[in-house]
Design a protein around this motif. Structure first.
Motif, PDB file in Angstrom:
ATOM      1  N   SER A 123       0.817  -1.217   0.000  1.00 47.14           N
ATOM      2  CA  SER A 123       0.000   0.000   0.000  1.00 47.14           C
ATOM      3  C   SER A 123       0.848   1.263   0.000  1.00 47.14           C
ATOM      4  O   SER A 123       0.376   2.335  -0.373  1.00 47.14           O
ATOM      5  N   ASP A 124       2.111   1.160   0.402  1.00 46.53           N
ATOM      6  CA  ASP A 124       2.987   2.325   0.475  1.00 46.53           C
ATOM      7  C   ASP A 124       4.394   1.906   0.073  1.00 46.53           C
ATOM      8  O   ASP A 124       5.156   1.382   0.891  1.00 46.53           O
ATOM      9  N   TYR A 125       4.739   2.121  -1.192  1.00 45.15           N
ATOM     10  CA  TYR A 125       6.052   1.731  -1.702  1.00 45.15           C
ATOM     11  C   TYR A 125       7.172   2.523  -1.039  1.00 45.15           C
ATOM     12  O   TYR A 125       8.271   2.007  -0.827  1.00 45.15           O
ATOM     13  N   TYR A 126       6.900   3.785  -0.734  1.00 43.06           N
ATOM     14  CA  TYR A 126       7.907   4.628  -0.098  1.00 43.06           C
ATOM     15  C   TYR A 126       8.306   4.063   1.263  1.00 43.06           C
ATOM     16  O   TYR A 126       9.485   3.952   1.587  1.00 43.06           O
ATOM     17  N   ALA A 127       7.318   3.713   2.073  1.00 40.05           N
ATOM     18  CA  ALA A 127       7.587   3.189   3.409  1.00 40.05           C
ATOM     19  C   ALA A 127       8.331   1.861   3.344  1.00 40.05           C
ATOM     20  O   ALA A 127       9.254   1.613   4.127  1.00 40.05           O
ATOM     21  N   LEU A 128       7.946   0.999   2.426  1.00 38.96           N
ATOM     22  CA  LEU A 128       8.593  -0.305   2.317  1.00 38.96           C
ATOM     23  C   LEU A 128      10.044  -0.158   1.867  1.00 38.96           C
ATOM     24  O   LEU A 128      10.936  -0.820   2.418  1.00 38.96           O
ATOM     25  N   CYS A 129      10.294   0.708   0.896  1.00 40.06           N
ATOM     26  CA  CYS A 129      11.669   0.909   0.437  1.00 40.06           C
ATOM     27  C   CYS A 129      12.556   1.457   1.548  1.00 40.06           C
ATOM     28  O   CYS A 129      13.727   1.077   1.680  1.00 40.06           O
ATOM     29  N   LYS A 130      12.008   2.337   2.371  1.00 39.92           N
ATOM     30  CA  LYS A 130      12.778   2.897   3.487  1.00 39.92           C
ATOM     31  C   LYS A 130      13.207   1.807   4.455  1.00 39.92           C
ATOM     32  O   LYS A 130      14.272   1.896   5.081  1.00 39.92           O
ATOM     33  N   LYS A 131      12.406   0.762   4.580  1.00 38.06           N
ATOM     34  CA  LYS A 131      12.757  -0.335   5.475  1.00 38.06           C
ATOM     35  C   LYS A 131      13.941  -1.146   4.949  1.00 38.06           C
ATOM     36  O   LYS A 131      14.506  -1.963   5.675  1.00 38.06           O
ATOM     37  N   PHE A 132      14.290  -0.912   3.684  1.00 33.64           N
ATOM     38  CA  PHE A 132      15.465  -1.561   3.105  1.00 33.64           C
ATOM     39  C   PHE A 132      16.561  -0.544   2.795  1.00 33.64           C
ATOM     40  O   PHE A 132      17.479  -0.822   2.024  1.00 33.64           O
ATOM     41  N   GLY A 133      16.445   0.627   3.376  1.00 34.43           N
ATOM     42  CA  GLY A 133      17.496   1.618   3.249  1.00 34.43           C
ATOM     43  C   GLY A 133      17.603   2.274   1.899  1.00 34.43           C
ATOM     44  O   GLY A 133      18.666   2.785   1.529  1.00 34.43           O
ATOM     45  N   THR A 134      16.512   2.262   1.132  1.00 28.58           N
ATOM     46  CA  THR A 134      16.533   2.921  -0.159  1.00 28.58           C
ATOM     47  C   THR A 134      15.267   3.759  -0.318  1.00 28.58           C
ATOM     48  O   THR A 134      14.491   3.919   0.638  1.00 28.58           O
ATOM     49  N   THR A 135      15.067   4.308  -1.503  1.00 31.17           N
ATOM     50  CA  THR A 135      13.916   5.160  -1.771  1.00 31.17           C
ATOM     51  C   THR A 135      13.180   4.683  -2.996  1.00 31.17           C
ATOM     52  O   THR A 135      13.738   3.982  -3.843  1.00 31.17           O
ATOM     53  N   PHE A 136      11.922   5.069  -3.059  1.00 36.21           N
ATOM     54  CA  PHE A 136      11.087   4.717  -4.205  1.00 36.21           C
ATOM     55  C   PHE A 136      11.048   5.906  -5.156  1.00 36.21           C
ATOM     56  O   PHE A 136      10.811   7.035  -4.732  1.00 36.21           O
ATOM     57  N   ASN A 137      11.301   5.667  -6.432  1.00 36.60           N
ATOM     58  CA  ASN A 137      11.391   6.753  -7.399  1.00 36.60           C
ATOM     59  C   ASN A 137      10.027   7.211  -7.893  1.00 36.60           C
ATOM     60  O   ASN A 137       9.628   8.341  -7.693  1.00 36.60           O
ATOM     61  N   ARG A 138       9.285   6.310  -8.524  1.00 39.34           N
ATOM     62  CA  ARG A 138       7.976   6.712  -9.030  1.00 39.34           C
ATOM     63  C   ARG A 138       7.194   5.533  -9.589  1.00 39.34           C
ATOM     64  O   ARG A 138       7.726   4.456  -9.827  1.00 39.34           O
ATOM     65  N   ILE A 139       5.908   5.782  -9.797  1.00 43.12           N
ATOM     66  CA  ILE A 139       5.044   4.901 -10.561  1.00 43.12           C
ATOM     67  C   ILE A 139       4.810   5.567 -11.905  1.00 43.12           C
ATOM     68  O   ILE A 139       4.388   6.721 -11.956  1.00 43.12           O
ATOM     69  N   VAL A 140       5.095   4.873 -12.982  1.00 43.97           N
ATOM     70  CA  VAL A 140       4.783   5.359 -14.321  1.00 43.97           C
ATOM     71  C   VAL A 140       3.551   4.598 -14.788  1.00 43.97           C
ATOM     72  O   VAL A 140       3.590   3.374 -14.930  1.00 43.97           O
ATOM     73  N   GLU A 141       2.475   5.291 -14.995  1.00 45.87           N
ATOM     74  CA  GLU A 141       1.241   4.660 -15.450  1.00 45.87           C
ATOM     75  C   GLU A 141       0.964   5.100 -16.881  1.00 45.87           C
ATOM     76  O   GLU A 141       0.887   6.298 -17.176  1.00 45.87           O
ATOM     77  N   PHE A 142       0.816   4.141 -17.781  1.00 46.96           N
ATOM     78  CA  PHE A 142       0.597   4.451 -19.185  1.00 46.96           C
ATOM     79  C   PHE A 142      -0.875   4.748 -19.453  1.00 46.96           C
ATOM     80  O   PHE A 142      -1.763   4.072 -18.915  1.00 46.96           O
ATOM     81  N   ALA A 143      -1.115   5.752 -20.279  1.00 41.07           N
ATOM     82  CA  ALA A 143      -2.479   6.059 -20.684  1.00 41.07           C
ATOM     83  C   ALA A 143      -3.041   4.907 -21.521  1.00 41.07           C
ATOM     84  O   ALA A 143      -2.294   4.088 -22.072  1.00 41.07           O
ATOM     85  N   SER A 144      -4.348   4.847 -21.622  1.00 41.46           N
ATOM     86  CA  SER A 144      -5.002   3.742 -22.333  1.00 41.46           C
ATOM     87  C   SER A 144      -4.625   3.711 -23.813  1.00 41.46           C
ATOM     88  O   SER A 144      -4.678   2.654 -24.445  1.00 41.46           O
ATOM     89  N   ASN A 145      -4.238   4.862 -24.369  1.00 42.80           N
ATOM     90  CA  ASN A 145      -3.883   4.906 -25.784  1.00 42.80           C
ATOM     91  C   ASN A 145      -2.372   4.887 -26.005  1.00 42.80           C
ATOM     92  O   ASN A 145      -1.900   5.161 -27.115  1.00 42.80           O
ATOM     93  N   ALA A 146      -1.594   4.571 -24.982  1.00 43.16           N
ATOM     94  CA  ALA A 146      -0.138   4.510 -25.134  1.00 43.16           C
ATOM     95  C   ALA A 146       0.232   3.410 -26.120  1.00 43.16           C
ATOM     96  O   ALA A 146      -0.273   2.290 -26.050  1.00 43.16           O
ATOM     97  N   THR A 147       1.133   3.720 -27.029  1.00 39.89           N
ATOM     98  CA  THR A 147       1.546   2.755 -28.043  1.00 39.89           C
ATOM     99  C   THR A 147       2.614   1.824 -27.494  1.00 39.89           C
ATOM    100  O   THR A 147       3.289   2.126 -26.499  1.00 39.89           O
ATOM    101  N   ASP A 148       2.794   0.680 -28.166  1.00 43.00           N
ATOM    102  CA  ASP A 148       3.875  -0.221 -27.786  1.00 43.00           C
ATOM    103  C   ASP A 148       5.224   0.488 -27.901  1.00 43.00           C
ATOM    104  O   ASP A 148       6.136   0.240 -27.113  1.00 43.00           O
TER     105      ASP A 148
END
Length: 245
Positions: free
Chosen positions: A90-115
């Motif tokens: 539920s929280d990628y940032y919190a989980l990554c911190k528990k391993f001493g690193t950080t979470f960069n981002r979620i990239v979500e593609f639009a429905s019309n994104a091409t291959d």
């Protein structure tokens, strides 16, 4: 481009020596079953954490040793424990911190994104030394996702991740925990990516680790469309990016 040898973990091993399945030794059957069923995402996160040498910062009780330990190497069980005994993150940032690193981002593609858009952007992250976790949608469903880890690309380029990160006007903020940047405007992104790919079968340019091994698909170091659903970039909906050291 490959910067390290990505670790592979199988989420549904049938034995301790089965495709990186040593983590299951002395794990209760209920937890093994839960991770085998829904643990693809935490298994991919474990691959990233282990590849880069990230260890647990928080201590936890490890039933395999019967001790409370800290500074443990990542594997699917350890990530499960640090994720509050759950496979759903539920929280990628919190989980990554528990391993001493950080979470960069979620990239979500639009429905019309091409291959092409998906392939170029995935290639750019790989070229910059990251191993993106791909979230692929099971065909015929609307919310049944499976996670795989992209480990290699031979796609012609170059595609510069810095130019992508500077496309501030195509990032939107998702108010879940900390702000998470998402790319939604596929048309604008297509026009701003460097280079032009004149190629049809993008799947043949990418290798992945699929944590779920089925009878005829999945497993380590396979082509993208040899995932458990046997489909290519059409079912890639998101990329999850964990920061490297």
């Amino acid at each position: 481009m490959l910067f390290a040898t990505p670790t592979y973990f199988r989420q549904n091993p049938s034995s301790s020596d089965d495709y990186g399945g040593a983590w299951v030794e002395d794990v209760s059957s209920s937890i093994k079953s839960e991770i085998a069923s829904t643990g693809c995402n935490i298994s991919c996160m474990a691959m990233d954490f282990k590849t880069w040498g990230f260890k647990t910062v928080d201590s936890f009780y490890d039933e395999r040793t019967g001790e409370t330990i800290a500074h443990a190497n990542a594997d699917p069980y350890v990530v499960y424990k640090l994720n509050n005994n759950d496979t759903y993150v539920s929280d990628y940032y919190a989980l990554c911190k528990k391993f001493g690193t950080t979470f960069n981002r979620i990239v979500e593609f639009a429905s019309n994104a091409t291959d092409q858009t998906k392939a170029q952007l995935t290639d750019a992250w790989l070229d910059d030394g990251y191993y993106p976790i791909g979230r692929i949608l099971k065909p015929g469903t609307t919310n049944h996702y499976h996670s795989i880890l992209f480990i290699y690309s031979s796609l012609p380029g170059p595609y510069n991740i810095n130019s992508i990160q500077n496309l501030n006007n195509v990032y939107t903020s998702e108010a879940i925990g900390d702000d998470k940047n998402e790319i939604n405007d596929a048309t604008e992104l297509n026009t701003k990516l460097d280079g032009d790919v004149v190629i049809q079968a993008y799947e043949s340019n990418f290798k992945i680790h699929d944590p779920y091994v089925g009878s005829n698909s999945g497993g380590p170091n396979i082509y993208f469309d040899d995932n458990i659903y046997g489909k290519g970039f059409s079912i890639l909906k998101k990329l999850l990016i964990i920061n490297k050291p």
